[in-house]
Design a protein around this motif. Structure first.
Motif, PDB file in Angstrom:
ATOM      1  N   PRO A  20       0.768  -1.163   0.033  1.00  0.00           N
ATOM      2  CA  PRO A  20       0.044   0.069  -0.052  1.00  0.00           C
ATOM      3  C   PRO A  20       0.807   1.216   0.018  1.00  0.00           C
ATOM      4  O   PRO A  20       1.948   1.391   0.617  1.00  0.00           O
ATOM      5  CB  PRO A  20      -0.798  -0.141   1.242  1.00  0.00           C
ATOM      6  CG  PRO A  20      -0.802  -1.711   1.940  1.00  0.00           C
ATOM      7  CD  PRO A  20       0.520  -2.229   0.954  1.00  0.00           C
ATOM      8  N   TRP A  21       0.237   2.413  -0.496  1.00  0.00           N
ATOM      9  CA  TRP A  21       1.048   3.596  -0.884  1.00  0.00           C
ATOM     10  C   TRP A  21       0.667   4.298   0.426  1.00  0.00           C
ATOM     11  O   TRP A  21      -0.387   4.357   1.045  1.00  0.00           O
ATOM     12  CB  TRP A  21       0.547   4.325  -2.059  1.00  0.00           C
ATOM     13  CG  TRP A  21       1.274   3.622  -3.294  1.00  0.00           C
ATOM     14  CD1 TRP A  21       1.169   2.366  -3.753  1.00  0.00           C
ATOM     15  CD2 TRP A  21       2.188   4.433  -3.889  1.00  0.00           C
ATOM     16  NE1 TRP A  21       1.893   2.276  -4.840  1.00  0.00           N
ATOM     17  CE2 TRP A  21       2.583   3.394  -5.125  1.00  0.00           C
ATOM     18  CE3 TRP A  21       2.825   5.706  -4.033  1.00  0.00           C
ATOM     19  CZ2 TRP A  21       3.540   3.807  -6.286  1.00  0.00           C
ATOM     20  CZ3 TRP A  21       3.882   5.954  -4.887  1.00  0.00           C
ATOM     21  CH2 TRP A  21       4.048   5.251  -5.805  1.00  0.00           C
ATOM     22  N   THR A  22       1.607   5.147   0.974  1.00  0.00           N
ATOM     23  CA  THR A  22       1.399   6.105   2.256  1.00  0.00           C
ATOM     24  C   THR A  22       0.968   7.321   1.363  1.00  0.00           C
ATOM     25  O   THR A  22       1.334   7.916   0.099  1.00  0.00           O
ATOM     26  CB  THR A  22       2.639   6.170   2.950  1.00  0.00           C
ATOM     27  OG1 THR A  22       3.688   6.902   2.207  1.00  0.00           O
ATOM     28  CG2 THR A  22       3.131   5.019   3.411  1.00  0.00           C
ATOM     29  N   GLU A  23       0.505   8.208   2.294  1.00  0.00           N
ATOM     30  CA  GLU A  23       0.177   9.561   1.901  1.00  0.00           C
ATOM     31  C   GLU A  23       1.424  10.236   1.389  1.00  0.00           C
ATOM     32  O   GLU A  23       1.327  11.010   0.536  1.00  0.00           O
ATOM     33  CB  GLU A  23      -0.355  10.443   3.027  1.00  0.00           C
ATOM     34  CG  GLU A  23      -0.984  11.857   2.782  1.00  0.00           C
ATOM     35  CD  GLU A  23      -1.778  12.418   4.175  1.00  0.00           C
ATOM     36  OE1 GLU A  23      -2.040  13.586   4.109  1.00  0.00           O
ATOM     37  OE2 GLU A  23      -2.058  11.586   5.017  1.00  0.00           O
ATOM     38  N   GLN A  24       2.503  10.226   2.000  1.00  0.00           N
ATOM     39  CA  GLN A  24       3.708  10.749   1.635  1.00  0.00           C
ATOM     40  C   GLN A  24       4.071  10.453   0.012  1.00  0.00           C
ATOM     41  O   GLN A  24       4.585  11.254  -0.539  1.00  0.00           O
ATOM     42  CB  GLN A  24       4.782  10.576   2.758  1.00  0.00           C
ATOM     43  CG  GLN A  24       6.136  10.961   2.363  1.00  0.00           C
ATOM     44  CD  GLN A  24       6.213  12.489   2.449  1.00  0.00           C
ATOM     45  OE1 GLN A  24       5.313  13.300   3.136  1.00  0.00           O
ATOM     46  NE2 GLN A  24       6.887  13.062   1.563  1.00  0.00           N
ATOM     47  N   GLU A  25       4.069   9.178  -0.028  1.00  0.00           N
ATOM     48  CA  GLU A  25       4.418   8.762  -1.384  1.00  0.00           C
ATOM     49  C   GLU A  25       3.446   9.193  -2.268  1.00  0.00           C
ATOM     50  O   GLU A  25       4.053   9.410  -3.316  1.00  0.00           O
ATOM     51  CB  GLU A  25       4.448   7.045  -1.342  1.00  0.00           C
ATOM     52  CG  GLU A  25       5.424   6.411  -0.502  1.00  0.00           C
ATOM     53  CD  GLU A  25       5.570   4.961  -0.480  1.00  0.00           C
ATOM     54  OE1 GLU A  25       6.105   4.139  -0.816  1.00  0.00           O
ATOM     55  OE2 GLU A  25       4.230   4.340  -0.211  1.00  0.00           O
ATOM     56  N   ASP A  26       2.327   9.350  -2.218  1.00  0.00           N
ATOM     57  CA  ASP A  26       1.240   9.694  -3.041  1.00  0.00           C
ATOM     58  C   ASP A  26       1.902  11.225  -3.376  1.00  0.00           C
ATOM     59  O   ASP A  26       1.856  11.542  -4.558  1.00  0.00           O
ATOM     60  CB  ASP A  26      -0.010   9.793  -2.431  1.00  0.00           C
ATOM     61  CG  ASP A  26      -0.730   8.496  -2.571  1.00  0.00           C
ATOM     62  OD1 ASP A  26      -0.210   7.491  -3.439  1.00  0.00           O
ATOM     63  OD2 ASP A  26      -1.838   8.337  -1.921  1.00  0.00           O
ATOM     64  N   LEU A  27       2.175  12.001  -2.579  1.00  0.00           N
ATOM     65  CA  LEU A  27       2.571  13.504  -2.593  1.00  0.00           C
ATOM     66  C   LEU A  27       3.680  13.457  -3.389  1.00  0.00           C
ATOM     67  O   LEU A  27       3.654  14.303  -4.454  1.00  0.00           O
ATOM     68  CB  LEU A  27       2.651  13.981  -1.136  1.00  0.00           C
ATOM     69  CG  LEU A  27       2.538  15.534  -1.181  1.00  0.00           C
ATOM     70  CD1 LEU A  27       1.551  16.028  -1.649  1.00  0.00           C
ATOM     71  CD2 LEU A  27       2.791  15.993   0.249  1.00  0.00           C
ATOM     72  N   GLN A  28       4.515  12.622  -3.196  1.00  0.00           N
ATOM     73  CA  GLN A  28       5.907  12.674  -3.943  1.00  0.00           C
ATOM     74  C   GLN A  28       5.523  12.268  -5.437  1.00  0.00           C
ATOM     75  O   GLN A  28       6.096  12.907  -5.963  1.00  0.00           O
ATOM     76  CB  GLN A  28       6.986  11.703  -3.307  1.00  0.00           C
ATOM     77  CG  GLN A  28       7.565  12.173  -2.166  1.00  0.00           C
ATOM     78  CD  GLN A  28       8.631  11.062  -1.672  1.00  0.00           C
ATOM     79  OE1 GLN A  28       8.367  10.489  -0.541  1.00  0.00           O
ATOM     80  NE2 GLN A  28       9.497  10.756  -2.235  1.00  0.00           N
ATOM     81  N   LEU A  29       4.644  11.122  -5.685  1.00  0.00           N
ATOM     82  CA  LEU A  29       4.424  11.019  -6.949  1.00  0.00           C
ATOM     83  C   LEU A  29       3.803  11.906  -7.711  1.00  0.00           C
ATOM     84  O   LEU A  29       4.069  12.213  -8.710  1.00  0.00           O
ATOM     85  CB  LEU A  29       3.544   9.674  -6.792  1.00  0.00           C
ATOM     86  CG  LEU A  29       3.267   9.197  -8.440  1.00  0.00           C
ATOM     87  CD1 LEU A  29       4.409   8.928  -9.108  1.00  0.00           C
ATOM     88  CD2 LEU A  29       2.326   7.793  -8.113  1.00  0.00           C
ATOM     89  N   VAL A  30       2.843  12.607  -7.078  1.00  0.00           N
ATOM     90  CA  VAL A  30       2.029  13.518  -7.696  1.00  0.00           C
ATOM     91  C   VAL A  30       3.119  14.906  -8.048  1.00  0.00           C
ATOM     92  O   VAL A  30       2.687  15.252  -9.140  1.00  0.00           O
ATOM     93  CB  VAL A  30       0.699  14.138  -6.684  1.00  0.00           C
ATOM     94  CG1 VAL A  30       0.209  15.399  -7.233  1.00  0.00           C
ATOM     95  CG2 VAL A  30      -0.223  13.096  -6.620  1.00  0.00           C
ATOM     96  N   CYS A  31       3.779  15.175  -7.133  1.00  0.00           N
ATOM     97  CA  CYS A  31       4.485  16.364  -7.449  1.00  0.00           C
ATOM     98  C   CYS A  31       5.741  16.006  -8.730  1.00  0.00           C
ATOM     99  O   CYS A  31       5.904  16.822  -9.504  1.00  0.00           O
ATOM    100  CB  CYS A  31       5.680  16.657  -6.179  1.00  0.00           C
ATOM    101  SG  CYS A  31       4.620  17.208  -4.852  1.00  0.00           S
ATOM    102  N   THR A  32       6.087  14.716  -8.824  1.00  0.00           N
ATOM    103  CA  THR A  32       6.942  14.430  -9.557  1.00  0.00           C
ATOM    104  C   THR A  32       5.988  14.295 -11.029  1.00  0.00           C
ATOM    105  O   THR A  32       6.902  14.708 -12.030  1.00  0.00           O
ATOM    106  CB  THR A  32       7.628  12.932  -9.431  1.00  0.00           C
ATOM    107  OG1 THR A  32       8.119  12.948  -8.235  1.00  0.00           O
ATOM    108  CG2 THR A  32       8.734  12.522 -10.417  1.00  0.00           C
ATOM    109  N   VAL A  33       4.990  13.698 -10.991  1.00  0.00           N
ATOM    110  CA  VAL A  33       4.465  13.687 -12.394  1.00  0.00           C
ATOM    111  C   VAL A  33       4.084  15.092 -12.869  1.00  0.00           C
ATOM    112  O   VAL A  33       3.902  15.290 -14.011  1.00  0.00           O
ATOM    113  CB  VAL A  33       3.065  13.045 -11.921  1.00  0.00           C
ATOM    114  CG1 VAL A  33       2.040  13.039 -13.493  1.00  0.00           C
ATOM    115  CG2 VAL A  33       3.394  11.374 -11.787  1.00  0.00           C
ATOM    116  N   ARG A  34       3.748  15.956 -11.847  1.00  0.00           N
ATOM    117  CA  ARG A  34       3.558  17.392 -12.193  1.00  0.00           C
ATOM    118  C   ARG A  34       4.723  18.026 -12.888  1.00  0.00           C
ATOM    119  O   ARG A  34       4.660  18.807 -13.871  1.00  0.00           O
ATOM    120  CB  ARG A  34       3.362  18.401 -10.963  1.00  0.00           C
ATOM    121  CG  ARG A  34       1.815  18.082 -10.368  1.00  0.00           C
ATOM    122  CD  ARG A  34       1.334  19.006  -9.626  1.00  0.00           C
ATOM    123  NE  ARG A  34       1.147  20.663  -9.890  1.00  0.00           N
ATOM    124  CZ  ARG A  34       1.120  21.578  -9.384  1.00  0.00           C
ATOM    125  NH1 ARG A  34       1.095  21.511  -8.098  1.00  0.00           N
ATOM    126  NH2 ARG A  34       1.175  22.673  -9.816  1.00  0.00           N
TER     127      ARG A  34
END
Length: 231
Positions: free
Chosen positions: A12-26
């Motif tokens: 499972p993904w953590t909130e922090q990981e989600d945030l990192q991924l979103v930022c990177t994709v942005r």
DNA sequence: AACCGAGTCAACCGCGCGGAC
DNA sequence: CGTCCGCGCGGTTGACTCGGT
């Protein structure tokens, strides 16, 4: 230098990981997933990042139960294309292939079980079958694929409307019992589907070709407010 | 209150395809 | 033309939730 090969993170993904991924994709877009995985600092594979993005973080995704219209559409499209979940998903704005796949499996399993316990011949006595309904509505779908329809939303509306009218008074129970023989529809399961490859019907937010996604989309950060929440 | 089975959904795995070299 | 690599797709698994007993 200790060259311990760090295990890739799984699960499972953590909130922090989600945030990192979103930022990177942005920053870098949603195409080069290996690259995204690397520069994000996430100890995840590109594959894993893509999956998380496509199935959960992508803006425009709907979460929650399928509407009856969506159910009808899934049934029809599955009869036509079989387990081409990604293709079916492109016809359902805001839904992912994974979601549809899960939905189908859940319901098919349930219905298969029901059928096992309910093999009475009387159950097939109705002269009106799902397939006959389907034959009525199929031209609508085909016209969308084949014709160069321009207004996506009106297409969706038309399909929903036509399916709804046809399916009206037709129990889902019976539908599921009848959907196992798509070949009866004369559908070319080889699925060459030349017409749909050029279809412009796909949800603009979900097509895999949306490298031009507008990163200013505010939905993204609405979503970030409750990452990983289950319904 | 505890247990159990069914349902749901996120995530992983393996394979095939297509583009780059 | 052959090989490699990345990506996307479909199948599967496992964890979690919920309702019934």
């Amino acid at each position: 230098m200790v060259t311990v090969r760090e295990e890739m993170r799984k699960g499972p993904w953590t909130e922090q990981e989600d945030l990192q991924l979103v930022c990177t994709v942005r920053l870098f877009g949603d195409r080069r997933w290996d690259f995204v995985a690397k520069v994000s600092g996430l100890n995840r594979t590109g594959k894993s990042c893509r999956l998380r993005w496509v199935n959960y973080l992508h803006p425009g995704l709907k979460h929650g139960r399928m509407s009856p219209q969506e159910e009808c559409l899934i049934i029809q499209l599955h009869a036509r294309w079989g387990n081409r979940w990604s293709r079916i998903a492109r016809r359902l704005p805001g839904r992912t292939d994974n979601e549809i796949k899960n939905y189908w499996r859940t319901h098919m399993r349930k219905k298969a079980q029901e059928r096992k316990t309910d093999m009475s011949p009387s159950s097939s006595s109705s002269s009106l079958t799902y397939q006959s309904c389907l034959l009525d509505t199929l031209p609508t779908i085909i016209s969308i694929d084949g014709g160069d329809t321009h207004d996506d939303s009106s297409c969706i509306a038309r399909v929903f409307k036509s399916t709804q009218s046809v399916m009206d008074g037709y129990p889902m129970e019976q539908i599921w019992r009848e959907i196992e023989a798509p070949s009866l529809l004369g559908i070319d399961e080889a699925g060459k589907d030349k017409t749909c490859s050029s279809s412009s019907f796909a949800c603009p937010l979900l097509t895999s070709t949306t490298s031009t996604w507008d990163y200013s989309c505010p939905e993204l950060f609405c979503k970030m407010g409750n990452p990983g929440t289950r319904m």
